[in-house]
Design a protein around this motif. Structure first.
Motif, PDB file in Angstrom:
ATOM      1  N   SER A  74       1.714   3.792  42.377  1.00  0.00           N
ATOM      2  CA  SER A  74       2.644   4.752  42.434  1.00  0.00           C
ATOM      3  C   SER A  74       2.235   5.841  43.355  1.00  0.00           C
ATOM      4  O   SER A  74       3.002   6.209  44.241  1.00  0.00           O
ATOM      5  N   THR A  75       0.956   6.112  43.304  1.00  0.00           N
ATOM      6  CA  THR A  75       0.363   7.007  44.348  1.00  0.00           C
ATOM      7  C   THR A  75       0.366   6.528  45.822  1.00  0.00           C
ATOM      8  O   THR A  75       0.643   7.195  46.512  1.00  0.00           O
ATOM      9  N   ASN A  78       4.268   6.801  47.095  1.00  0.00           N
ATOM     10  CA  ASN A  78       4.558   8.143  47.286  1.00  0.00           C
ATOM     11  C   ASN A  78       3.810   8.605  48.868  1.00  0.00           C
ATOM     12  O   ASN A  78       4.312   9.260  49.416  1.00  0.00           O
ATOM     13  N   ASN A  82       9.056   8.172  51.088  1.00  0.00           N
ATOM     14  CA  ASN A  82       9.769   9.200  50.574  1.00  0.00           C
ATOM     15  C   ASN A  82      10.004   9.332  49.248  1.00  0.00           C
ATOM     16  O   ASN A  82      10.786  10.128  48.373  1.00  0.00           O
ATOM     17  N   ALA A  83       9.592   8.171  48.448  1.00  0.00           N
ATOM     18  CA  ALA A  83       9.531   8.135  47.037  1.00  0.00           C
ATOM     19  C   ALA A  83       8.949   9.151  46.037  1.00  0.00           C
ATOM     20  O   ALA A  83       7.859   9.738  46.735  1.00  0.00           O
ATOM     21  N   GLU A  84       9.389   9.411  44.961  1.00  0.00           N
ATOM     22  CA  GLU A  84       8.676  10.119  43.853  1.00  0.00           C
ATOM     23  C   GLU A  84       8.470   9.560  42.600  1.00  0.00           C
ATOM     24  O   GLU A  84       9.180   9.887  41.819  1.00  0.00           O
ATOM     25  N   SER A  85       7.536   8.783  42.817  1.00  0.00           N
ATOM     26  CA  SER A  85       7.003   7.995  41.673  1.00  0.00           C
ATOM     27  C   SER A  85       6.098   8.728  40.553  1.00  0.00           C
ATOM     28  O   SER A  85       5.453   9.473  40.914  1.00  0.00           O
ATOM     29  N   THR A  87       3.343   9.550  38.240  1.00  0.00           N
ATOM     30  CA  THR A  87       1.876   8.960  38.310  1.00  0.00           C
ATOM     31  C   THR A  87       1.113   9.716  37.039  1.00  0.00           C
ATOM     32  O   THR A  87       1.596  10.656  36.620  1.00  0.00           O
ATOM     33  N   THR A  94       4.251   3.433  35.457  1.00  0.00           N
ATOM     34  CA  THR A  94       5.188   3.246  36.061  1.00  0.00           C
ATOM     35  C   THR A  94       6.310   2.321  35.009  1.00  0.00           C
ATOM     36  O   THR A  94       6.069   1.245  34.593  1.00  0.00           O
ATOM     37  N   ASN A  98      10.237   1.455  40.877  1.00  0.00           N
ATOM     38  CA  ASN A  98      10.434   2.571  42.090  1.00  0.00           C
ATOM     39  C   ASN A  98      10.409   2.244  43.256  1.00  0.00           C
ATOM     40  O   ASN A  98       9.604   1.581  43.802  1.00  0.00           O
ATOM     41  N   GLY A 100      10.954   3.011  47.250  1.00  0.00           N
ATOM     42  CA  GLY A 100      10.900   3.933  48.427  1.00  0.00           C
ATOM     43  C   GLY A 100      11.051   3.371  49.969  1.00  0.00           C
ATOM     44  O   GLY A 100      10.862   2.021  49.990  1.00  0.00           O
TER      45      GLY A 100
END
Length: 368
Positions: A74-75, A78, A82-85, A87, A94, A98, A100
Motif C-alpha cells: 500500500s505504501t 501511494n 495517485n492512490a490513497e490506500s 496503510t 488492505t 486498491n 492507482g
C-alpha cells in the motif's frame, strides 16, 4: 465422498507414488484427474454466489502488486501513483483491491494493490480465490517481498501456480485437433521424454479420444496437462525487495544468496524503500520494460507532432494496431502511413498497416 476429499486422496496417492518410467503413465492419469476435479470444485465454488473483486481495467496496462500482508504494498502504491490506500503496521490492512494510476513516459499504467495473499489462497482460504482472480487479469505481476522474508517468494509462486497462473513462462506448444474416428495420433517435432502411452492416457482423462495432437517442445506431465487444459494464464513478473533501508550494507550478500536459492538473480531484483521513496525510478523503468510498452508520436494534420501525449502500444504491434487503438474510422479509410524513427528505413517512409512500429516512432496516417 465430496470433491475436496477426492482431491485430497488423489494428492496423497501422487505424493506416495515414486516417479519412474513404470509409474509415469499412472501418475499422468492421476494428475489429469486431479486437474479436472480441481476445475470442477472451482466452478462449484464460484456458482455458490461467493463474492469477488470486480476491478475494471483502465489505462494502457495493468500491474498487480502481489505480496503477503504488511510487506509495504500500500505504501508503494501511494508512492508510485495517485492512490490513497489505507496503510498501517498490522496485518490485513488492505481490505479491498486498491487501484492507482502510474503515469510514466506518457503511459497510464493501472497499479492494483491486492489484499495480502496467504497460503491456501488457491483453495479459497481468506478470500484467496477472489484475490487471485484479479491477479490472473494483470499484464505484469510484481512480487513485493520484505528484505527480511525472501522465502515469501516461493510461497507466493506456489499459490499462483495452484491457481493456474504461470509466471515468466510461455504457453506450451501443444495443439489438439479433434477428429471423428481413428483414435489419438501423436506427432512431435522433438524426441519426447514422455512415452506415447503416457501422453494418450493424459489426453483420454481430459476427454480426448479421437484427435490429432502436435507437440512442438519437450514437455513433462504438468506442462502437457497445461497444454491440454488450455485455461492457464501466462504473465511476466518482476521482483521488488522492500525495506532495503532497514538492513546494514553487509547484510545485502545474505539477501542476494537467499534470492539465488529461489532462482531469482539479485541483479534482476529491484531493491527499494517505499517509505523513503528510494529505488522507485528503477522500479518505474523496470515496469515499463517488462510490459514492453512503446511510445508512438502522432503527426497530426495542421498541428504537427504531438510528443506530449503519445499513443502507447506494445512491442511488436503494427500500424494496424495503432489505427485500432485510435478508434474512429481510421481502419476503414486507411490509405497508407508515413513513419519516421527507429522502425523506418528513411524519413517519412511510406508503409502499410502491417508495418511493425518501434519506440518513439513518428506516425502520420493518411486516409481517403
Amino acid at each position: 465422498m465430496g470433491l475436496e476429499e477426492e482431491i485430497r486422496e488423489i494428492e496423497e496417492e501422487i505424493a506416495s507414488t515414486p516417479y519412474n518410467k513404470s509409474t509415469e503413465a499412472h501418475i499422468g492419469r492421476l494428475k489429469s484427474k486431479l486437474a479436472e476435479k480441481k476445475e470442477k470444485l472451482e466452478q462449484q465454488d464460484s456458482s455458490g454466489g461467493g463474492g469477488g473483486y470486480a476491478v475494471e481495467k483502465h489505462g494502457d496496462a495493468t500491474v498487480a502488486l502481489v505480496g503477503f500482508p504488511s510487506v509495504g504494498k500500500s505504501t508503494l502504491l501511494n508512492a508510485l501513483t495517485n492512490a490513497e490506500s489505507e496503510t498501517g503496521s498490522y496485518e490485513f490492512t488492505t481490505l479491498d483491491v486498491n487501484p492507482g494510476m502510474l503515469q510514466y513516459r506518457g503511459a497510464n499504467i493501472q497499479m492494483l494493490d491486492v489484499p495480502g495473499l496467504i497460503e491456501g489462497a488457491a483453495a479459497g482460504k481468506g478470500d484467496g480465490q477472489a484475490v487471485l482472480s484479479v491477479v490472473r487479469t494483470a499484464d505484469l505481476i510484481v512480487f513485493v517481498l520484505s528484505v527480511f522474508e525472501i522465502d515469501q517468494y516461493q510461497r507466493l509462486s506456489d499459490e499462483l501456480y495452484k491457481n493456474k497462473v504461470r509466471v515468466d513462462r510461455s504457453p506450451p506448444r501443444v495443439s489438439i485437433r479433434r477428429k471423428a474416428k481413428d483414435g489419438l495420433s501423436i506427432n512431435a517435432s522433438v524426441d519426447l521424454d514422455l512415452d506415447e502411452e503416457t501422453i494418450k492416457g493424459v489426453l483420454r482423462e481430459h476427454g480426448h479420444v479421437n484427435a490429432n495432437v502436435t507437440i512442438g517442445e519437450q514437455v513433462d506431465i504438468d506442462r502437457l496437462i497445461d497444454g491440454v487444459m488450455d485455461n492457464r494464464v501466462y504473465v511476466p513478473s518482476a521482483v521488488v525487495v522492500n525495506k532495503a533501508d532497514l538492513i546494514e550494507p553487509d547484510y545485502k550478500e545474505t539477501v542476494d544468496a537467499q534470492l539465488r536459492e529461489y532462482d531469482v538473480d539479485p541483479d534482476d531484483a529491484v531493491f527499494i524503500s517505499a517509505v523513503e521513496e528510494r529505488g522507485l525510478d528503477a522500479l518505474r523503468e523496470r515496469i515499463w520494460e517488462e510490459l514492453g510498452l512503446i511510445r508512438i508520436y502522432m503527426d497530426k494534420p495542421g498541428r504537427g507532432i504531438d510528443r506530449d501525449e503519445p499513443l502507447i502500444l506494445r512491442r511488436g504491434q503494427t500500424v494496424e494496431d495503432a489505427c485500432e487503438k485510435l478508434g474512429g474510422d481510421f481502419e476503414e479509410r486507411f490509405r497508407f502511413a508515413r513513419v519516421s524513427g527507429p522502425s523506418a528505413m528513411h524519413e517519412e517512409q511510406q508503409v502499410g498497416q502491417d508495418h511493425e512500429l518501434e519506440d518513439e516512432d513518428v506516425l502520420r496516417i493518411l486516409t481517403e
